[in-house]
Write a protein that holds these residues in place. Structure first.
Motif, mmCIF file in Angstrom:
data_model
loop_
_atom_site.group_PDB
_atom_site.id
_atom_site.type_symbol
_atom_site.label_atom_id
_atom_site.label_comp_id
_atom_site.label_asym_id
_atom_site.label_seq_id
_atom_site.Cartn_x
_atom_site.Cartn_y
_atom_site.Cartn_z
ATOM 1 N N VAL A 148 6.805 10.117 -20.675
ATOM 2 C CA VAL A 148 5.702 9.552 -19.878
ATOM 3 C C VAL A 148 5.987 8.077 -19.572
ATOM 4 C CG1 VAL A 148 3.213 9.047 -19.836
ATOM 5 C CG2 VAL A 148 4.036 11.166 -20.867
ATOM 6 N N TYR A 149 6.495 7.391 -20.575
ATOM 7 C CA TYR A 149 6.810 5.962 -20.395
ATOM 8 C C TYR A 149 7.811 5.787 -19.243
ATOM 9 C CZ TYR A 149 8.719 1.352 -21.377
ATOM 10 O OH TYR A 149 9.137 0.050 -21.257
ATOM 11 N N ARG A 150 8.887 6.582 -19.264
ATOM 12 C CA ARG A 150 9.943 6.437 -18.265
ATOM 13 C C ARG A 150 9.462 6.856 -16.871
ATOM 14 N NH1 ARG A 150 13.296 10.039 -19.343
ATOM 15 N NH2 ARG A 150 12.960 10.423 -21.539
ATOM 16 N N ASN A 151 8.657 7.928 -16.834
ATOM 17 C CA ASN A 151 8.299 8.494 -15.528
ATOM 18 C C ASN A 151 7.021 7.944 -14.919
ATOM 19 O OD1 ASN A 151 10.282 10.730 -14.762
ATOM 20 N ND2 ASN A 151 9.954 10.981 -16.961
ATOM 21 N N VAL A 152 6.109 7.455 -15.766
ATOM 22 C CA VAL A 152 4.816 7.002 -15.228
ATOM 23 C C VAL A 152 4.690 5.482 -15.281
ATOM 24 C CG1 VAL A 152 2.298 7.178 -15.473
ATOM 25 C CG2 VAL A 152 3.739 9.163 -15.964
ATOM 26 N N PHE A 153 5.149 4.880 -16.378
ATOM 27 C CA PHE A 153 4.861 3.454 -16.595
ATOM 28 C C PHE A 153 5.986 2.520 -16.160
ATOM 29 C CE2 PHE A 153 1.819 5.512 -19.296
ATOM 30 C CZ PHE A 153 0.690 4.722 -19.163
ATOM 31 N N GLU A 154 7.224 2.876 -16.523
ATOM 32 C CA GLU A 154 8.299 1.905 -16.375
ATOM 33 C C GLU A 154 8.507 1.486 -14.914
ATOM 34 O OE1 GLU A 154 12.293 1.291 -18.900
ATOM 35 O OE2 GLU A 154 12.235 3.109 -17.699
ATOM 36 N N GLY A 155 8.704 2.486 -14.038
ATOM 37 C CA GLY A 155 8.992 2.187 -12.634
ATOM 38 C C GLY A 155 7.814 1.493 -11.971
ATOM 39 N N TYR A 156 6.611 1.981 -12.261
ATOM 40 C CA TYR A 156 5.402 1.419 -11.641
ATOM 41 C C TYR A 156 5.230 -0.047 -12.062
ATOM 42 C CZ TYR A 156 0.709 1.567 -9.604
ATOM 43 O OH TYR A 156 -0.387 1.354 -8.810
#
Ligand SMILES: Cc1cc2nc3c(=O)[nH]c(=O)nc-3n(C[C@H](O)[C@H](O)[C@H](O)COP(=O)(O)OP(=O)(O)OC[C@H]3O[C@@H](n4cnc5c(N)ncnc54)[C@H](O)[C@@H]3O)c2cc1C
Length: 371
Positions: A148-156
């Motif tokens: 979730v961190y990589r796919n939802v938070f990091e890029g955003y």
């Protein structure tokens, strides 16, 4: 005419304060350098007849009955619970990431196992910050949290702030927790609604008071009233007020792109987030959030950008410890050198706040100062 108070800035903080003081019998001049009232909550009808939020989508939500009742004196409400979907791996899934998002993206058996582990550790219905999930003792939850961190938070976060989540105050990622439920609402507050005729109409009614004079296109920096003896509430940027003497406080800015489509509705929900694709962060369909009925529809796309004082608009204070320390230097000097000026609001406090918090702060300040 002599004024008891000069209020700089006609956004939520300034307008609430001005209205309270005027109702308490004080004479108030409220000024704004922009050509309109409402601050960043300003909305107006575009050339296609669609009501748009000029400074980004503003969804009203609060747990404060006092704020709800106060604003309700100036507007009727339309019930609206905001929903957001995120584009992840080519699928649109609920944001905050919840058990439905999990089921949509993970193989069936793995999703069921992770769901059980999350419910056992935190309880059904809980909302957990991602940074807390990442330090869970259970490897299965940690792996899920990393996904979730990589796919939802990091890029955003990188797009929005040009910083990694761990380089910002934990309050930033905590604003959008992981939800161990199937609740698709973006907010959980008791009161969630939009002003029936828009924010600008609500502000107009707040400021339509015989004790209030409004001056637009009026920059306090160049005001002849500066240094006179009225008391001042300043809701602009505190670093600008003090001529950037310690250097500018860092902000992020935004660029908005607007397009109108000849169709009834384009998106399934009000906002779609794009954490990993494109340069923009999200697209909001205005009609869905305002409830307006029309044959066409307007979409607003948000591109985060660097902020340059005097060139771009300061939108988000960047929440880091070093910036807080810089703000503290400004606040200390402001208090010592300008005892007749009160500072409040998102720019003066250098603090992100929701509209209800800005209103609550102004109500409290006005009451402490005799309204
Ligand atoms: C993109 C975005 C989306 C948001 N969405 C939401 C949301 O969905 N829900 C929510 O609750 N909150 C939201 N917010 C937060 C909301 O915008 C703030 O809570 C609100 O604007 C705070 O009001 P304010 O009066 O403190 O500041 P502002 O609204 O910024 O008002 C300050 C005013 O002061 C004026 N000013 C500054 N300096 C001077 C000067 N020298 N002379 C004259 N005038 C001056 C400015 O022109 C401005 O109009 C969002 C914020 C952003 C940036």
């Amino acid at each position: 005419m002599g004024f008891d108070w000069i209020v700089v800035g006609a956004g939520f903080t300034g307008a609430t304060f001005a209205e309270r003081m005027a109702t308490a019998g004080k004479r108030v001049l409220i000024v704004d350098r922009r050509a309109h009232i409402g601050g960043n909550a300003y909305d107006e009808t575009n050339k296609h007849g669609i009501l748009v939020h000029r400074y980004g989508p503003h969804i009203f939500h609060t747990n404060s009955e006092a704020v709800w009742r106060y604003l309700g004196k100036f507007t009727d409400w339309r019930a609206y619970e905001h929903q957001v979907l995120g584009l992840l791996e080519g699928k649109l899934v609920p944001i905050p990431f919840n058990l439905d998002s999990l089921a949509a993206l993970f193989p069936r058996k793995a999703a069921a196992r992770i769901e059980r582990a999350l419910i056992n550790q935190f309880g059904f219905g809980k909302r957990v910050p991602i940074l807390k999930l990442r330090i869970s003792e259970q490897p299965e939850i940690r792996d899920f949290a990393d996904y979730v961190y990589r796919n939802v938070f990091e890029g955003y976060t990188l797009k929005q702030w040009q910083l990694r989540p761990e380089d910002l105050s934990a309050s930033v990622t905590a604003r959008v927790p992981v939800s161990i439920s199937r609740d698709r609402r973006y907010f959980q507050d008791t009161y969630q609604a939009m002003p029936l005729l828009g924010y600008t109409t609500m502000f107009r009614r707040m400021l339509e008071h015989r004790n209030i004079e409004v001056a637009l296109n009026y920059d306090w920096k160049r005001s002849m009233l500066k240094g006179r003896h009225s008391r001042v509430l300043f809701t602009g940027a505190i670093d600008e007020f003090l001529d950037y003497r310690f250097g500018p406080l860092p902000y992020r800015s935004l660029r908005f792109e607007e397009r109108t489509l000849q169709k009834l509705q384009h998106q399934p929900v009000g906002t779609i987030n794009y954490p990993n694709d494109h340069k923009f962060t999200r697209i909001t369909e205005q009609k869905i959030i305002t409830g307006q009925q029309a044959a066409t529809t307007t979409l607003i796309t948000e591109y985060p950008q660097a902020h340059e004082p005097g060139v771009t608009t300061a939108y988000y204070p960047i929440p880091r410890d070093r910036n807080r320390l810089l703000y503290n230097s400004y606040a200390t000097v402001a208090e010592a050198e300008f005892p007749h000026v009160c500072f409040a609001g998102r720019l003066a406090d250098y603090q992100y706040c929701n509209m209800d918090q800005a209103c609550a702060r102004a109500l409290k300040l006005a009451s402490q100062l005799g309204a």
